[in-house]
Scaffold this active site. Structure first.
Site, PDB file in Angstrom:
ATOM      1  CG  ASP A  79      44.189 144.838  68.282  1.00 58.34           C
ATOM      2  OD1 ASP A  79      45.217 144.176  67.455  1.00 58.34           O
ATOM      3  OD2 ASP A  79      43.862 145.941  68.475  1.00 58.34           O
ATOM      4  N   GLY A  98      50.732 151.648  70.782  1.00 57.01           N
ATOM      5  CA  GLY A  98      50.638 150.641  71.680  1.00 57.01           C
ATOM      6  C   GLY A  98      51.395 149.687  72.374  1.00 57.01           C
ATOM      7  CB  ILE A 122      55.062 153.175  68.312  1.00 56.92           C
ATOM      8  CG1 ILE A 122      55.110 153.616  69.409  1.00 56.92           C
ATOM      9  CG2 ILE A 122      53.928 154.041  67.056  1.00 56.92           C
ATOM     10  CD1 ILE A 122      55.833 154.246  69.791  1.00 56.92           C
ATOM     11  N   GLY A 172      39.347 151.784  74.466  1.00 56.94           N
ATOM     12  CA  GLY A 172      40.698 152.247  73.586  1.00 56.94           C
ATOM     13  C   GLY A 172      40.785 153.426  72.954  1.00 56.94           C
ATOM     14  CG  ASP A 226      44.139 149.729  70.834  1.00 53.85           C
ATOM     15  OD1 ASP A 226      42.832 150.746  71.933  1.00 53.85           O
ATOM     16  OD2 ASP A 226      44.644 149.208  71.035  1.00 53.85           O
ATOM     17  CB  THR A 271      59.660 121.032  77.436  1.00 55.46           C
ATOM     18  OG1 THR A 271      59.912 120.335  78.892  1.00 55.46           O
ATOM     19  CG2 THR A 271      59.147 121.850  78.693  1.00 55.46           C
TER      20      THR A 271
END
Length: 258
Positions: free
Chosen positions: A129, A8, A12, A107, A109, A184
């Site tokens: 994903d 990715g 990996i 892709g 994946d 914040t």
């Protein structure tokens, strides 16, 4: 046994299967500066940590969305297990009807995840994903992959926010105590985590409106656990969806096909 490797953009993922059983998984950082030898050392360490003999591996398959790393990891796999890995790409048999304008744009994946979703879950379904990029790809009631949605993942969104707003700090991916932040950091967490969950809920609602029927929602990827627990709808979380897709593709493209 089968070695499955998914490269990715950020990590990996490595998995070893004994038949249908996933024996172990491991993750390492994607780094285009590493050589094949460096990845080989890391891969050998993964096998050693999991007390798995490299000689027991009789098949390997690899998918990648990081071209700069692909050759190095292919070299590493070949050196460690003595097998040239099957690459997910043009020409591979998938059994998936890909009904987008240019199937070559899909892709590796997402292809793997869609193949696994077709085999494992009720149709129609939506594969969410959630990683460096967040993607939602849809399989219709006939199992046809009809297209999807791509937008920045929460890590990518946070990096853009911090890098472009001088007074906003880096924060952890922690759920805020309430929607309306009192400081914040809590305000940023609300926007990042609850915003991502609301976006996912909203996009799936629009997908269902467009299809005219409900979908089975499947979440995978590195940030799936942080996001979907804050969604209003139900999800199936499948962290190994891409690896399962790799196993299925290997079976379809070798003599081990059934």
């Amino acid at each position: 046994m089968l070695l499955a490797v998914d490269i990715g953009n950020t990590n990996i993922t490595i998995g070893v299967y004994d038949g249908l059983s996933l024996e172990f998984t491991a993750r390492t950082a994607t780094d285009s500066d590493r050589t094949g030898d460096q990845y080989a050392v890391e891969l050998m360490g993964v096998f050693a940590l999991n007390k798995c003999e490299t000689a027991s591996i009789d098949g390997a398959i690899l998918s990648s969305v990081a071209p700069a790393v692909t050759n190095a990891m292919c070299s590493a796999v070949s050196k460690v297990v003595g097998i040239e890995p099957l690459m997910v790409g043009p020409g591979i048999k998938t059994g998936l009807n890909i009904a987008i304008n240019d199937p070559a744009e899909l892709g590796a994946d997402l292809l793997c995840a869609s193949v696994a979703a077709l085999h494992k879950y009720p149709l129609p379904n939506a594969v969410c994903d959630l990683g460096t990029a967040s993607t939602i790809f849809v399989l219709d009631k006939d199992g046809k992959m009809i297209g999807g949605i791509i937008y920045p993942g929460i890590r990518t969104s946070l990096m853009a926010l911090v890098n472009n707003a001088a007074l906003l700090p880096q924060i952890s991916y922690q759920k805020p105590k309430q929607v309306i932040g009192k400081n914040t950091i809590d305000s940023m967490r609300s926007g990042l985590i609850l915003g991502a969950a609301s976006l996912l809920d909203g996009m799936l609602e629009r997908v269902e409106e467009e299809l005219g029927m409900p979908v089975t929602a499947i979440a995978t990827g590195g940030f799936s656990s942080e996001i979907v627990c804050n969604c209003k709808r139900e999800f199936i979380i499948d962290e190994n969806l891409v690896l399962d897709g790799l196993r299925i593709l290997y079976e379809k493209n070798t003599k081990k096909s059934k």
